[in-house]
Scaffold this active site. Structure first.
Site, PDB file in Angstrom:
ATOM      1  N   GLU A 123      -1.958  -7.000   7.655  1.00  0.00           N
ATOM      2  CA  GLU A 123      -0.616  -6.932   8.219  1.00  0.00           C
ATOM      3  C   GLU A 123      -0.551  -7.743   9.508  1.00  0.00           C
ATOM      4  O   GLU A 123      -1.579  -8.137  10.073  1.00  0.00           O
ATOM      5  CB  GLU A 123      -0.250  -5.463   8.486  1.00  0.00           C
ATOM      6  CG  GLU A 123       1.136  -5.218   9.063  1.00  0.00           C
ATOM      7  CD  GLU A 123       2.258  -5.710   8.156  1.00  0.00           C
ATOM      8  OE1 GLU A 123       2.407  -6.949   8.038  1.00  0.00           O
ATOM      9  OE2 GLU A 123       2.985  -4.865   7.602  1.00  0.00           O
ATOM     10  N   HIS A 183       0.823  -1.211   0.000  1.00  0.00           N
ATOM     11  CA  HIS A 183       0.000   0.000   0.000  1.00  0.00           C
ATOM     12  C   HIS A 183       0.860   1.265   0.000  1.00  0.00           C
ATOM     13  O   HIS A 183       2.058   1.250   0.292  1.00  0.00           O
ATOM     14  CB  HIS A 183      -0.913   0.004   1.224  1.00  0.00           C
ATOM     15  CG  HIS A 183      -0.154   0.004   2.529  1.00  0.00           C
ATOM     16  ND1 HIS A 183       0.448   1.120   3.049  1.00  0.00           N
ATOM     17  CD2 HIS A 183       0.116  -1.002   3.395  1.00  0.00           C
ATOM     18  CE1 HIS A 183       1.040   0.826   4.188  1.00  0.00           C
ATOM     19  NE2 HIS A 183       0.862  -0.468   4.421  1.00  0.00           N
TER      20      HIS A 183
END
Length: 204
Positions: free
Chosen positions: A84, A11
């Site tokens: 994550e 990202h």
């Protein structure tokens, strides 16, 4: 069916990245620079020709993946297994705050993928949940798949796919915001992957 290529796209920059704070499962937003990074790199990632795109459901990844969807018109599926690493009690803290509260623990976590922060998960566990996504894609498609995810997950998944012993996982460096990693099938067949690009296209 056998997946032939895997593109792992991190990202863009977030407010937590900018502040130097640990995100984990906290649902942070992209900064203006992060949005620009996503828009600039989406056409480059699209150049790999992925037939399928899957993203972490955390906003920093799904917003990045939306830039790819806008450019290509392709649908992006969300999967929480691409989140994550859950960093437990460290989430929201700076590196200095972690060091103050848990002296030496950050170094342990970085070098020992089987070690977890308090109330968090290990990088081995992260790699295994992401590996499940890859295995499921392997069963239903050929060609190229794009996974939009997070730096820690990308590093762990890369080491897992290459079959590296955990003792050397830390030899892989970090992945920059909107950088990508590409793995392709080797001559070893379905279970053999080779690393062709790592942290490509890093955008300042």
């Amino acid at each position: 069916m056998t997946l032939q290529r895997l593109v792992l796209w991190r990202h863009g920059e977030t407010d937590y990245n900018l502040a130097g704070r640990i995100q984990g499962h906290l649902d942070s937003e992209l900064t203006e620079l992060g949005l620009e990074q996503a828009k600039r790199t989406a056409p480059l990632v699209a150049g790999f020709g992925p037939e399928v795109a899957v993203s972490s459901d955390l906003r920093r990844a799904s917003t990045t993946a939306a830039a790819f969807a806008e450019f290509t018109g392709q649908e992006v599926r969300l999967d929480e297994r691409l989140r994550e690493t859950h960093l437990g009690q460290w989430q929201g803290l700076s590196g200095a705050e972690v060091e103050q509260g848990w002296p030496g623990a950050m170094g342990t976590w970085r070098t020992q993928p089987t070690w977890a922060p308090p109330d968090g998960e290990t990088r081995v566990e992260v790699a295994e949940r992401a590996y499940e996504v890859v295995c499921e894609l392997d069963e239903v498609m050929e060609g190229t798949a794009l996974l939009c995810a997070h730096g820690g997950l990308i590093t762990a998944l890369t080491a897992r796919l290459l079959g590296w012993p955990t003792e050397i996982w830390s030899s892989l460096g970090g992945v920059g915001n909107c950088g990508w990693t590409v793995l392709s099938r080797s001559t070893l067949g379905k279970h053999g992957w080779r690393l062709t690009t790592y942290n490509g296209g890093f955008v300042e």
